[in-house]
Design a protein around this motif. Structure first.
Motif, PDB file in Angstrom:
ATOM      1  N   PRO A  15       0.831  -1.216   0.000  1.00 30.39           N
ATOM      2  CA  PRO A  15       0.000   0.000   0.000  1.00 30.39           C
ATOM      3  C   PRO A  15       0.859   1.258   0.000  1.00 30.39           C
ATOM      4  CG  PRO A  15      -0.180  -1.215   2.099  1.00 30.39           C
ATOM      5  CD  PRO A  15       0.567  -2.084   1.159  1.00 30.39           C
ATOM      6  N   GLU A  16       0.489   2.194  -0.876  1.00 26.78           N
ATOM      7  CA  GLU A  16       1.331   3.372  -1.089  1.00 26.78           C
ATOM      8  C   GLU A  16       1.455   4.213   0.167  1.00 26.78           C
ATOM      9  OE1 GLU A  16      -1.170   5.043  -4.297  1.00 26.78           O
ATOM     10  OE2 GLU A  16      -1.356   6.823  -3.031  1.00 26.78           O
ATOM     11  N   ASN A  17       2.634   4.819   0.315  1.00 29.44           N
ATOM     12  CA  ASN A  17       2.891   5.767   1.403  1.00 29.44           C
ATOM     13  C   ASN A  17       2.594   5.185   2.791  1.00 29.44           C
ATOM     14  OD1 ASN A  17       3.870   7.953  -0.172  1.00 29.44           O
ATOM     15  ND2 ASN A  17       1.794   8.541  -0.736  1.00 29.44           N
ATOM     16  N   THR A  18       2.965   3.916   2.980  1.00 25.14           N
ATOM     17  CA  THR A  18       2.838   3.294   4.310  1.00 25.14           C
ATOM     18  C   THR A  18       4.206   2.763   4.749  1.00 25.14           C
ATOM     19  OG1 THR A  18       2.372   1.089   3.405  1.00 25.14           O
ATOM     20  CG2 THR A  18       0.463   2.519   3.852  1.00 25.14           C
ATOM     21  N   LEU A  19       4.296   2.440   6.036  1.00 33.14           N
ATOM     22  CA  LEU A  19       5.547   1.851   6.539  1.00 33.14           C
ATOM     23  C   LEU A  19       5.779   0.488   5.901  1.00 33.14           C
ATOM     24  CD1 LEU A  19       5.534   2.823  10.340  1.00 33.14           C
ATOM     25  CD2 LEU A  19       6.285   4.148   8.362  1.00 33.14           C
ATOM     26  N   GLU A  34      10.491   7.231  -3.064  1.00 34.17           N
ATOM     27  CA  GLU A  34       9.782   8.515  -3.173  1.00 34.17           C
ATOM     28  C   GLU A  34       8.487   8.408  -2.372  1.00 34.17           C
ATOM     29  OE1 GLU A  34       6.755  11.271  -5.127  1.00 34.17           O
ATOM     30  OE2 GLU A  34       6.652   9.113  -4.725  1.00 34.17           O
ATOM     31  N   PHE A  35       8.083   9.508  -1.724  1.00 33.68           N
ATOM     32  CA  PHE A  35       6.794   9.517  -1.012  1.00 33.68           C
ATOM     33  C   PHE A  35       6.268  10.950  -0.963  1.00 33.68           C
ATOM     34  CE2 PHE A  35       7.729  11.464   3.139  1.00 33.68           C
ATOM     35  CZ  PHE A  35       9.106  11.535   3.077  1.00 33.68           C
ATOM     36  N   ASP A  36       5.000  11.079  -0.539  1.00 33.00           N
ATOM     37  CA  ASP A  36       4.301  12.377  -0.577  1.00 33.00           C
ATOM     38  C   ASP A  36       3.948  12.837   0.833  1.00 33.00           C
ATOM     39  OD1 ASP A  36       3.824  12.317  -3.599  1.00 33.00           O
ATOM     40  OD2 ASP A  36       2.963  10.428  -2.916  1.00 33.00           O
ATOM     41  N   THR A  37       4.023  14.137   1.057  1.00 35.64           N
ATOM     42  CA  THR A  37       3.661  14.638   2.385  1.00 35.64           C
ATOM     43  C   THR A  37       2.916  15.969   2.302  1.00 35.64           C
ATOM     44  OG1 THR A  37       4.519  14.980   4.627  1.00 35.64           O
ATOM     45  CG2 THR A  37       5.850  15.838   2.869  1.00 35.64           C
ATOM     46  N   PHE A  38       1.956  16.140   3.210  1.00 32.04           N
ATOM     47  CA  PHE A  38       1.289  17.437   3.423  1.00 32.04           C
ATOM     48  C   PHE A  38       0.729  17.452   4.842  1.00 32.04           C
ATOM     49  CE2 PHE A  38      -3.209  16.153   2.640  1.00 32.04           C
ATOM     50  CZ  PHE A  38      -3.044  14.977   1.920  1.00 32.04           C
ATOM     51  N   LEU A  39      -0.135  18.432   5.169  1.00 27.29           N
ATOM     52  CA  LEU A  39      -0.515  18.636   6.565  1.00 27.29           C
ATOM     53  C   LEU A  39      -1.910  18.116   6.900  1.00 27.29           C
ATOM     54  CD1 LEU A  39       0.701  22.310   7.182  1.00 27.29           C
ATOM     55  CD2 LEU A  39       1.895  20.174   7.727  1.00 27.29           C
ATOM     56  N   ALA A  40      -2.000  17.501   8.068  1.00 23.55           N
ATOM     57  CA  ALA A  40      -3.315  17.183   8.647  1.00 23.55           C
ATOM     58  C   ALA A  40      -3.925  18.477   9.200  1.00 23.55           C
ATOM     59  CB  ALA A  40      -3.146  16.141   9.748  1.00 23.55           C
ATOM     60  N   SER A  41      -5.175  18.393   9.668  1.00 22.54           N
ATOM     61  CA  SER A  41      -5.857  19.620  10.114  1.00 22.54           C
ATOM     62  C   SER A  41      -5.191  20.244  11.334  1.00 22.54           C
ATOM     63  CB  SER A  41      -7.332  19.328  10.418  1.00 22.54           C
ATOM     64  OG  SER A  41      -7.435  18.433  11.496  1.00 22.54           O
ATOM     65  N   ASP A  42      -4.468  19.424  12.113  1.00 22.46           N
ATOM     66  CA  ASP A  42      -3.767  19.957  13.285  1.00 22.46           C
ATOM     67  C   ASP A  42      -2.325  20.348  12.951  1.00 22.46           C
ATOM     68  OD1 ASP A  42      -3.107  17.335  12.838  1.00 22.46           O
ATOM     69  OD2 ASP A  42      -3.204  16.707  14.929  1.00 22.46           O
ATOM     70  N   HIS A  43      -2.075  20.525  11.649  1.00 28.17           N
ATOM     71  CA  HIS A  43      -0.789  21.034  11.141  1.00 28.17           C
ATOM     72  C   HIS A  43       0.362  20.050  11.323  1.00 28.17           C
ATOM     73  CE1 HIS A  43      -3.192  24.558  10.868  1.00 28.17           C
ATOM     74  NE2 HIS A  43      -3.169  24.811  12.149  1.00 28.17           N
ATOM     75  N   GLN A  44       0.037  18.793  11.581  1.00 25.53           N
ATOM     76  CA  GLN A  44       1.099  17.786  11.656  1.00 25.53           C
ATOM     77  C   GLN A  44       1.321  17.225  10.253  1.00 25.53           C
ATOM     78  OE1 GLN A  44       1.878  15.803  15.140  1.00 25.53           O
ATOM     79  NE2 GLN A  44      -0.199  15.922  15.932  1.00 25.53           N
TER      80      GLN A  44
END
Ligand code: G3P
Ligand code: MG
Length: 235
Positions: A15-19, A34-44
């Motif tokens: 599964p993509e973008n998992t450990l 390669e992997f993708d990142t952005f923010l959750a609603s609590d800015h994490q």
């Protein structure tokens, strides 16, 4: 020979973008992911590709409208295959620490989903620092030139790559403005002539997402990296 990079971990077989994708990359003998990142609603900062939960999970709605804690109650593995039940949407911290433990090198793609750029960049920089992730094992890329300009200004020690579908007319200026080490293009939109120009200008060149090796036969001599869901097809 180009380095073969696992796309979103090793998205063809985990599964993509998992450990679990990182573990799979190690099983495949990969050096880079390669992997993708952005923010959750609590800015994490979290590791996920889509703006919406529906494709990769049984959850629904906008990812960025959920906190990290809420997101981690949603299974991120079972929709890919039953044996991956229990995989979570990782925090960026979990992902960096797991990759570091495994000795994997990372191409971190910053996803611009209309979130405040500075907040996103600062959250990512804070996690890299918190995890003491080796900068020699890190390449940060984005389609969003503004985020890369911010990183160049505030974290010039990090290697940067500009992502493009097709290189625009002003690619040379953009790469120069962020002191890029690399340019990452969609192989479907990149001509051999453009590939030569980018290489002759002194940049490393990568293509995504190449799942059929024969599709890049002409480009391959010019490539430093090939990002693939199925890296095993190249190895
Ligand atoms: O970083 C290469 C590639 O991942 C860019 O496209 O949509 O798969 O993140 P995407
Ligand atoms: Mg990506």
């Amino acid at each position: 020979m180009a380095i073969i990079v696992g796309h979103r971990g090793a998205a063809g077989s985990a599964p993509e973008n998992t450990l679990a994708g990182l573990d799979r990359a190690v099983e495949l003998g990969l050096e880079w992911v390669e992997f993708d990142t952005f923010l959750a609603s609590d800015h994490q900062a979290i590791v996920f590709h889509d703006e919406d939960l529906a494709r990769c999970t049984h959850g629904s709605g906008k990812v960025a409208e959920h906190s990290l804690e809420q997101l981690q109650t949603i299974d991120a593995g079972v929709k890919f295959a039953p044996e991956f039940i229990g995989q979570q949407i990782p925090s960026l911290r979990q992902y960096l620490l797991h990759a570091k433990k495994l000795g994997l090198k990372l191409n971190l793609e910053l996803k611009y989903h209309q979130q405040p750029r500075q907040q996103l960049a600062e959250a990512v920089l804070a996690e890299i620092q918190h995890c003491n992730f080796p900068l020699s094992d890190l390449l940060v890329s984005s389609f969003d030139h503004q985020i890369l300009l911010f990183l160049h200004k505030h974290a010039s020690q990090i290697d940067l790559a500009q992502l493009y579908e097709a290189p625009p007319e002003n690619w040379q200026q953009q790469l120069s403005d962020i002191n890029a080490v690399a340019c990452h293009c969609n192989y479907k939109e990149l001509s051999v002539a453009q590939a030569k120009q980018i290489k002759l200008a002194g940049y490393r060149l990568s293509t995504y997402t190449v799942n059929e090796p024969t599709e890049i036969t002409a480009l391959l001599p010019w490539l430093d990296m090939v990002i693939s869901d199925f890296p095993e097809r190249f190895l």
